[in-house]
Design an enzyme around this catalytic site. Structure first.
Site, short mmCIF file in Angstrom:
data_model
loop_
_atom_site.label_atom_id
_atom_site.label_comp_id
_atom_site.label_asym_id
_atom_site.label_seq_id
_atom_site.Cartn_x
_atom_site.Cartn_y
_atom_site.Cartn_z
N GLY A 289 16.22 41.42 42.69
CA GLY A 289 15.28 41.87 42.05
C GLY A 289 14.59 40.56 41.31
N ASP B 66 27.13 38.72 30.80
CA ASP B 66 27.35 37.43 31.11
C ASP B 66 26.27 36.35 31.11
OD1 ASP B 66 30.14 38.22 31.22
OD2 ASP B 66 30.26 37.17 33.26
N GLY C 101 42.54 28.14 32.02
CA GLY C 101 42.11 29.27 31.25
C GLY C 101 42.56 30.60 31.61
N VAL D 24 37.35 26.94 36.30
CA VAL D 24 37.03 25.94 35.28
C VAL D 24 35.99 26.64 34.46
CG1 VAL D 24 37.90 23.81 36.30
CG2 VAL D 24 35.35 24.71 36.86
N GLY D 25 35.53 28.11 34.48
CA GLY D 25 34.44 28.59 33.73
C GLY D 25 33.44 29.35 34.55
N ARG D 26 32.49 29.90 33.95
CA ARG D 26 31.69 30.60 34.69
C ARG D 26 30.04 30.32 34.16
NH1 ARG D 26 33.17 34.35 38.27
NH2 ARG D 26 31.43 35.53 38.11
N ALA E 232 33.70 42.05 30.38
CA ALA E 232 33.24 43.12 30.85
C ALA E 232 32.74 44.25 29.69
CB ALA E 232 33.90 43.98 31.73
N HIS F 293 57.74 57.03 16.61
CA HIS F 293 59.10 56.22 17.04
C HIS F 293 59.68 56.75 18.16
CE1 HIS F 293 62.68 54.18 15.95
NE2 HIS F 293 63.48 55.31 16.25
P1 FAD Z 1 28.20 40.64 36.75
O1 FAD Z 1 29.55 41.64 36.46
O2 FAD Z 1 28.37 39.39 37.17
O3 FAD Z 1 27.11 41.55 37.35
C1 FAD Z 1 25.97 41.00 37.73
C2 FAD Z 1 25.34 41.78 39.07
O4 FAD Z 1 24.00 41.42 39.21
C3 FAD Z 1 26.10 41.41 40.10
O5 FAD Z 1 26.50 42.54 41.06
C4 FAD Z 1 24.74 40.69 41.04
O6 FAD Z 1 24.87 40.87 42.33
C5 FAD Z 1 23.70 41.37 40.25
N1 FAD Z 1 22.46 40.26 40.41
C6 FAD Z 1 22.48 39.01 40.08
N2 FAD Z 1 21.10 38.72 40.36
C7 FAD Z 1 20.38 39.72 40.67
C8 FAD Z 1 19.23 39.90 41.05
N3 FAD Z 1 18.23 38.77 40.97
N4 FAD Z 1 18.79 40.96 41.55
C9 FAD Z 1 19.69 42.15 41.84
N5 FAD Z 1 20.78 41.95 41.49
C10 FAD Z 1 21.33 40.87 40.91
N6 FAD Z 1 36.48 40.64 31.69
C11 FAD Z 1 37.06 41.52 31.08
O7 FAD Z 1 36.63 42.06 30.03
N7 FAD Z 1 38.50 41.91 31.35
C12 FAD Z 1 39.07 41.47 32.47
O8 FAD Z 1 40.22 41.66 32.66
C13 FAD Z 1 38.25 40.40 33.27
N8 FAD Z 1 38.95 39.96 34.17
C14 FAD Z 1 38.19 38.86 34.97
C15 FAD Z 1 38.78 38.40 36.03
C16 FAD Z 1 38.08 37.50 37.14
C17 FAD Z 1 38.95 37.01 38.19
C18 FAD Z 1 36.65 37.19 36.96
C19 FAD Z 1 35.95 36.34 37.51
C20 FAD Z 1 35.88 37.79 35.67
C21 FAD Z 1 36.95 38.82 34.79
N9 FAD Z 1 36.15 39.34 33.48
C22 FAD Z 1 36.98 40.09 32.88
C23 FAD Z 1 34.86 38.94 33.37
C24 FAD Z 1 33.90 40.08 33.76
O9 FAD Z 1 34.11 40.43 35.14
C25 FAD Z 1 32.53 39.80 33.49
O10 FAD Z 1 32.34 39.43 31.95
C26 FAD Z 1 31.70 40.90 33.80
O11 FAD Z 1 31.64 41.23 34.88
C27 FAD Z 1 30.15 40.58 33.43
O12 FAD Z 1 29.33 41.71 33.70
P2 FAD Z 1 27.65 41.76 33.86
O13 FAD Z 1 27.25 42.88 33.98
O14 FAD Z 1 27.19 40.90 32.70
O15 FAD Z 1 27.72 40.55 35.23
P1 NAI Z 2 37.95 29.65 31.12
O1 NAI Z 2 36.80 29.15 30.19
O2 NAI Z 2 38.72 30.67 30.70
O3 NAI Z 2 38.75 28.59 31.40
C1 NAI Z 2 38.50 27.38 32.12
C2 NAI Z 2 39.57 26.16 31.74
O4 NAI Z 2 39.26 25.01 32.89
C3 NAI Z 2 39.33 25.58 30.34
O5 NAI Z 2 40.62 25.77 30.01
C4 NAI Z 2 38.69 24.30 30.69
O6 NAI Z 2 39.16 23.36 29.56
C5 NAI Z 2 39.41 23.84 32.12
N1 NAI Z 2 38.35 22.95 32.66
C6 NAI Z 2 37.03 22.90 32.44
N2 NAI Z 2 36.59 21.58 33.35
C7 NAI Z 2 37.94 21.25 34.08
C8 NAI Z 2 38.10 20.07 34.79
N3 NAI Z 2 37.10 19.61 35.25
N4 NAI Z 2 39.42 19.93 35.21
C9 NAI Z 2 40.43 20.60 34.68
N5 NAI Z 2 40.11 21.84 33.73
C10 NAI Z 2 38.93 22.03 33.51
O7 NAI Z 2 37.35 30.07 32.50
P2 NAI Z 2 37.90 30.78 33.81
O8 NAI Z 2 39.42 30.75 33.84
O9 NAI Z 2 37.18 30.06 34.99
O10 NAI Z 2 37.36 32.28 33.56
C11 NAI Z 2 36.06 32.42 33.34
C12 NAI Z 2 35.82 33.66 32.40
O11 NAI Z 2 36.11 34.94 32.96
C13 NAI Z 2 36.68 33.49 31.20
O12 NAI Z 2 36.09 32.61 30.19
C14 NAI Z 2 36.36 34.88 30.68
O13 NAI Z 2 35.24 35.07 30.06
C15 NAI Z 2 36.38 35.66 32.18
N6 NAI Z 2 37.60 36.21 32.64
C16 NAI Z 2 38.49 37.15 31.58
C17 NAI Z 2 39.39 37.62 31.93
C18 NAI Z 2 40.15 38.49 30.87
O14 NAI Z 2 39.35 39.07 30.08
N7 NAI Z 2 41.45 38.86 30.94
C19 NAI Z 2 40.24 37.34 33.03
C20 NAI Z 2 39.69 36.34 33.86
C21 NAI Z 2 38.25 35.77 33.76
#
Ligand code: FAD
Ligand code: NAI
Length: 474
Positions: A124, A321, A191, A279-281, A329, A453
């Site tokens: 899109g 995000d 993280g 290292v973050g998103r 999510a 309990h």
């Molecule tokens: P996304 O889920 O990233 O979805 C965006 C969608 O938009 C994608 O499908 C993409 O293909 C589509 N898109 C992008 N650009 C376009 C375009 N131009 N046209 C059409 N489609 C497009 N969060 C939690 O709350 N609990 C967890 O346990 C958790 N675990 C996680 C574990 C991992 C390993 C990771 C990486 C993330 C985790 N998260 C967790 C974070 C969670 O996945 C995200 O916060 C969530 O998916 C964000 O939702 P969103 O809809 O904003 O974006």
């Molecule tokens: P994060 O932000 O949780 O952690 C990234 C870590 O990488 C931080 O501690 C940061 O200090 C470190 N870092 C950054 N640059 C670095 C470098 N150059 N060298 C070494 N360390 C460095 O990000 P993460 O783990 O990648 O997850 C991304 C996001 O996805 C989370 O912030 C969260 O929003 C979501 N997520 C949520 C989950 C849940 O809700 N259970 C599970 C997994 C992801």
């Protein structure tokens, strides 16, 4: 003539698919555009975004499998159960995870049909505004909508000089599909992903070293929780976590990966077979024509929105995000509901002060509201009640007494300001605290609620009693 909709959502992740379903429920003609980012093996678009395809759901499936393996190896024995040698078939574990992803992602397609949301597969991109209707290109076809919801999500941040191939050097995508347990796993970033996926592969037998740039461990969590987690992960579980390091070079050779880094005054080297970079998103804000239509993006790449997720453009909204705030999510889903309700003329609302955080390690970590450090920094007078699971009969019966619940309440009003849990089932227990905070409850309110309990939830009850210095079982 172009297809016409009341609402077009760009992105089918949790923020987008929920916005689309809610808008359709409210009687608005709605389409959701989803790119091929997570297409199935036949090339069919999969809904659910990062969360369902390469995030929340697959990671929790692997955490569950690896936790059962861990228990069979180490915990069954205390119950008198002997298993002999326990083996893990990684292919079966990964297939199970893939099946769950398939089930849930196709389930959302079913929900779209049920709610009459039109799925528009493709990429899109804004074309422009004509006669107060937004024109959006989907793989060459233009659709029109009165309202557009941007829900394009995020992608893993990579580091310069560390090429991710998602085979040996992986972000979340590759790290959820290893074909075998690496002997030595390196992780950059302690993280949420580093700890969850580091735990998965550690439980399955990998030697895991996590290199973290920041000197504090889990800086966003309450300090007492972070301290307990550090002790448990490093001393009991053997995760090697090194804080305050600076990565200087990463070389990927035939024998694996060699990471050079500085720790204090020392130069060190970590050799590993596989490396996870967590290292973050980064928000996906540059792939849908934001600049062409003048959508405001902040210096960190997030779409600028107000408290109701309105952007600077008329009838353009953004959720999940791609906007500032925690990348979770459930936060994105709440925003999706709020936006759909606002578009429909209702009073949508998200209470950002009551969004729970969960880290699905073992023990789990969960919190909502303010940490003790935040309250101190803000000069808020508070009372704290902290109760260990060691004092809970159910936890003892389950053979899992690590951790505690800490409740923080306003010293003047007794209103709950934060709840911090480390322990078994923290992810479920936190719901009571979220409900309490959503309804502005006091610690005394929780203290006066009858908790079944024996349950772990009695520890929440005791923590509330402890705020008033009258716990009954501790
Ligand atoms: P996304 O889920 O990233 O979805 C965006 C969608 O938009 C994608 O499908 C993409 O293909 C589509 N898109 C992008 N650009 C376009 C375009 N131009 N046209 C059409 N489609 C497009 N969060 C939690 O709350 N609990 C967890 O346990 C958790 N675990 C996680 C574990 C991992 C390993 C990771 C990486 C993330 C985790 N998260 C967790 C974070 C969670 O996945 C995200 O916060 C969530 O998916 C964000 O939702 P969103 O809809 O904003 O974006
Ligand atoms: P994060 O932000 O949780 O952690 C990234 C870590 O990488 C931080 O501690 C940061 O200090 C470190 N870092 C950054 N640059 C670095 C470098 N150059 N060298 C070494 N360390 C460095 O990000 P993460 O783990 O990648 O997850 C991304 C996001 O996805 C989370 O912030 C969260 O929003 C979501 N997520 C949520 C989950 C849940 O809700 N259970 C599970 C997994 C992801």
């Amino acid at each position: 003539m172009s297809k016409q909709f009341d609402v077009v959502v760009i992105g089918g992740g949790p923020g987008g698919y929920i916005a689309a379903i809610r808008a359709a429920q409210l009687g608005l003609s709605t389409a959701c555009i989803e790119a091929e980012s997570y297409a199935d093996p036949k090339g069919q678009v999969r809904l659910g975004g990062t969360c369902l395809n390469v995030g929340c759901i697959p990671s929790k499936a692997l955490l569950q499998s690896s936790e059962l393996f861990e228990q069979a190896n180490h915990s069954f024995v205390m119950h008198g159960i002997s298993t002999g040698k326990v083996a893990m078939d990684v292919a079966t574990m990964v297939k199970r995870k893939d099946n769950i992803v398939e089930q849930l992602t196709s389930g959302i397609k079913g929900l779209f049909k049920k709610n009459k949301v039109t799925l528009l597969p493709g990429h899109g991109k804004f074309v422009g505004l004509e006669n107060e209707r937004w024109r959006v290109d989907v793989n060459g076809e233009v659709v029109e909508a009165t309202h557009v919801v941007v829900a394009t999500g995020s992608q893993a941040r990579h580091l310069p000089g560390i090429p991710v191939d998602n085979k040996v050097i992986c972000d979340n995508v590759g790290a959820l599909s290893f074909d075998s347990v690496p002997k030595r796993l390196g992780v950059i970033g302690a993280g949420v992903i580093g700890l969850e996926l580091g735990s998965v592969w550690k439980r399955l037998g990998a030697e895991v070293t996590i290199l973290e740039a920041v000197p504090d461990f889990l800086a966003a969590a309450d300090a007492a929780v972070a301290k307990e987690a550090w002790k448990t992960f490093t001393q009991k579980q053997g995760l090697n976590i090194q804080l305050g390091v600076k990565i200087t070079a990463v070389e990927h050779g035939k024998k694996g990966v060699r990471i050079s880094y500085e720790s204090g005054d020392e130069s060190k080297v970590l050799e590993c077979d596989r490396l996870i970079v967590s290292v973050g998103r980064m928000p996906n804000s540059d792939n849908f024509g934001a600049a062409e239509v003048g959508l405001a993006i902040n210096e960190s790449g997030f779409v600028v929105v107000d408290a109701h997720c309105r952007t600077n453009l008329p009838n353009v909204w953004a959720v999940g995000d791609v906007v500032p705030g925690p990348m979770l999510a459930h936060k994105g889903m709440e925003e999706g509901i709020m936006v759909a309700e606002c578009i429909a003329g209702q009073k949508g609302h998200v209470n950002y002060a009551a969004i729970p955080w969960v880290i699905y390690t073992h023990p789990e970590i969960a919190w909502v509201g303010k940490t003790e450090q935040q309250l101190k920094n803000e000069g808020v007078e508070y009372r704290a009640g902290q109760i260990p699971f060691l004092a809970n009969g159910r936890a003892l019966g389950q053979g899992d007494t690590t951790g505690f619940i800490k409740m923080l309440a306003c010293a003047k009003t007794d209103r709950i300001l934060g709840v911090h849990i480390i322990g078994n089932n923290a992810s479920e227990l936190i719901a009571e605290a979220v409900t309490a905070m959503e309804f502005s409850a006091s610690a005394e309110d929780i203290a006066r609620i009858c908790h079944a309990h024996p349950t772990l939830s009695e520890t929440m009850h005791e923590a509330a009693l402890a705020v008033d210095k009258r716990p009954l079982h501790f």
